[in-house]
Motif scaffolding. Structure first.
Motif, PDB file in Angstrom:
ATOM      1  N   THR A 156      -5.736   9.315  -1.336  1.00  0.00           N
ATOM      2  CA  THR A 156      -5.063   8.119  -2.453  1.00  0.00           C
ATOM      3  C   THR A 156      -4.037   6.931  -1.967  1.00  0.00           C
ATOM      4  OG1 THR A 156      -6.450   9.649  -4.151  1.00  0.00           O
ATOM      5  CG2 THR A 156      -5.799   7.261  -4.614  1.00  0.00           C
ATOM      6  N   ALA A 157      -4.273   6.046  -1.516  1.00  0.00           N
ATOM      7  CA  ALA A 157      -3.466   4.928  -1.535  1.00  0.00           C
ATOM      8  C   ALA A 157      -3.654   3.960  -2.785  1.00  0.00           C
ATOM      9  CB  ALA A 157      -3.900   4.233  -0.704  1.00  0.00           C
ATOM     10  N   LYS A 158      -2.532   3.799  -2.869  1.00  0.00           N
ATOM     11  CA  LYS A 158      -2.200   2.586  -4.597  1.00  0.00           C
ATOM     12  C   LYS A 158      -1.489   1.643  -3.757  1.00  0.00           C
ATOM     13  CE  LYS A 158      -0.276   2.445  -9.060  1.00  0.00           C
ATOM     14  NZ  LYS A 158       0.452   3.178  -9.999  1.00  0.00           N
ATOM     15  N   LEU A 159      -2.354   0.607  -4.404  1.00  0.00           N
ATOM     16  CA  LEU A 159      -2.359  -0.925  -4.490  1.00  0.00           C
ATOM     17  C   LEU A 159      -1.131  -1.184  -5.348  1.00  0.00           C
ATOM     18  CD1 LEU A 159      -4.845  -3.373  -3.803  1.00  0.00           C
ATOM     19  CD2 LEU A 159      -2.845  -4.115  -5.294  1.00  0.00           C
ATOM     20  N   ARG A 160      -0.007  -1.918  -5.070  1.00  0.00           N
ATOM     21  CA  ARG A 160       0.826  -2.474  -5.410  1.00  0.00           C
ATOM     22  C   ARG A 160       1.463  -3.648  -5.265  1.00  0.00           C
ATOM     23  NH1 ARG A 160       4.019   2.223  -8.163  1.00  0.00           N
ATOM     24  NH2 ARG A 160       3.926   1.842  -9.964  1.00  0.00           N
ATOM     25  N   MET A 161       2.090  -4.256  -6.226  1.00  0.00           N
ATOM     26  CA  MET A 161       3.301  -5.641  -6.277  1.00  0.00           C
ATOM     27  C   MET A 161       2.416  -6.378  -5.636  1.00  0.00           C
ATOM     28  SD  MET A 161       6.344  -3.950  -6.252  1.00  0.00           S
ATOM     29  CE  MET A 161       6.549  -2.844  -4.465  1.00  0.00           C
ATOM     30  N   CYS A 166       1.123  -1.043   0.326  1.00  0.00           N
ATOM     31  CA  CYS A 166      -0.174  -0.212  -0.356  1.00  0.00           C
ATOM     32  C   CYS A 166       0.896   0.746   0.011  1.00  0.00           C
ATOM     33  CB  CYS A 166      -0.994  -0.220   1.402  1.00  0.00           C
ATOM     34  SG  CYS A 166      -2.140   1.161   0.833  1.00  0.00           S
ATOM     35  N   VAL A 167       0.726   2.111  -0.978  1.00  0.00           N
ATOM     36  CA  VAL A 167       1.663   3.450  -1.224  1.00  0.00           C
ATOM     37  C   VAL A 167       0.262   4.337  -1.334  1.00  0.00           C
ATOM     38  CG1 VAL A 167       3.331   1.978  -1.867  1.00  0.00           C
ATOM     39  CG2 VAL A 167       1.967   3.329  -3.608  1.00  0.00           C
ATOM     40  N   ARG A 168       1.461   5.373  -1.074  1.00  0.00           N
ATOM     41  CA  ARG A 168       0.194   6.677  -0.715  1.00  0.00           C
ATOM     42  C   ARG A 168       0.716   6.798  -2.952  1.00  0.00           C
ATOM     43  NH1 ARG A 168      -0.157  10.281   3.483  1.00  0.00           N
ATOM     44  NH2 ARG A 168      -0.937  12.099   2.625  1.00  0.00           N
ATOM     45  N   LEU A 169      -0.008   7.660  -2.563  1.00  0.00           N
ATOM     46  CA  LEU A 169      -0.818   7.645  -4.517  1.00  0.00           C
ATOM     47  C   LEU A 169      -0.881   9.792  -3.922  1.00  0.00           C
ATOM     48  CD1 LEU A 169      -0.839   7.388  -7.187  1.00  0.00           C
ATOM     49  CD2 LEU A 169      -2.640   6.955  -7.071  1.00  0.00           C
ATOM     50  N   VAL A 188      -6.778   2.808   7.675  1.00  0.00           N
ATOM     51  CA  VAL A 188      -6.453   3.257   9.110  1.00  0.00           C
ATOM     52  C   VAL A 188      -5.742   4.137   8.523  1.00  0.00           C
ATOM     53  CG1 VAL A 188      -5.067   2.377  11.212  1.00  0.00           C
ATOM     54  CG2 VAL A 188      -6.832   0.980  10.669  1.00  0.00           C
ATOM     55  N   ALA A 189      -4.961   4.720   8.020  1.00  0.00           N
ATOM     56  CA  ALA A 189      -4.109   5.529   7.750  1.00  0.00           C
ATOM     57  C   ALA A 189      -4.288   6.655   7.412  1.00  0.00           C
ATOM     58  CB  ALA A 189      -3.307   5.054   6.872  1.00  0.00           C
ATOM     59  N   GLY A 190      -6.159   6.454   6.933  1.00  0.00           N
ATOM     60  CA  GLY A 190      -7.257   7.522   6.599  1.00  0.00           C
ATOM     61  C   GLY A 190      -7.089   8.200   4.938  1.00  0.00           C
ATOM     62  N   TYR A 191      -6.587   6.697   4.385  1.00  0.00           N
ATOM     63  CA  TYR A 191      -7.016   7.097   2.509  1.00  0.00           C
ATOM     64  C   TYR A 191      -8.601   7.435   2.707  1.00  0.00           C
ATOM     65  CZ  TYR A 191      -2.000   6.621   2.442  1.00  0.00           C
ATOM     66  OH  TYR A 191      -0.952   6.701   1.931  1.00  0.00           O
ATOM     67  N   ARG A 192      -9.651   7.625   1.768  1.00  0.00           N
ATOM     68  CA  ARG A 192     -10.896   7.761   1.208  1.00  0.00           C
ATOM     69  C   ARG A 192     -10.770   6.845   0.062  1.00  0.00           C
ATOM     70  NH1 ARG A 192     -13.934  11.632   3.713  1.00  0.00           N
ATOM     71  NH2 ARG A 192     -14.855  12.045   2.018  1.00  0.00           N
TER      72      ARG A 192
END
Length: 152
Positions: A70-75, A63-66, A101-105
């Protein structure tokens, strides 16, 4: 994650070459993504998981920050011998729970339509296909897909 990075890169390169015919440019892309994650990730907003069975890695997801919303699912990868065991669903649920939990919508991801089992899992978890288009990438003709889900 530092010690798992080489495994993530190697497995992506090997499996995508074998199963999808990807050339070495895909492995180089994964290597850059992993190196950037290891060097720069903010553990409050980004995380990666490598699932193991009997001490052997079986799958991974990141899970990375876009952007701030917005979070981006990767790998996301599950080894063939672990497919059908529920590991993919567990990894996806863990990643999505972290993003909440990290607060992404919302979350987004990019994949290829040939990954039918993963796409079925995304749809089952409420993700929506937002774009699908033919491309030539990694030495192959593919149908690239974008997916998204609202988290809140």
């Amino acid at each position: 994650m530092d010690s798992d990075g080489p495994w993530v890169v190697a497995q992506h390169g090997q499996l995508y070459a074998r199963d999808d015919g990807f050339d070495a440019s895909f492995g180089r892309l994964v290597a850059r993504i992993v190196a950037d994650f290891i060097a720069n990730h903010d553990s409050e907003y980004e995380a990666g998981w490598v699932a193991e069975r009997d001490g052997a890695p079986m799958g991974c997801i990141f899970c990375v920050r876009l952007d701030a919303q917005t979070a981006k699912l990767r790998m996301f990868l599950v080894l063939p011998e672990a497919r059908g065991s529920g590991l993919g669903a567990q990894l996806l649920d863990t990643c999505m729970a972290f993003a909440r939990v990290a607060g992404y919508r919302r979350m987004q991801l990019w994949t290829h339509e040939s990954h039918r089992a993963a796409c079925a899992l995304y749809a089952k978890r409420g993700w929506s296909l937002t774009d699908s288009r033919p491309v030539h990438s990694f030495g192959c003709d593919l149908v690239e897909q974008s997916w998204e889900i609202a988290l809140q």
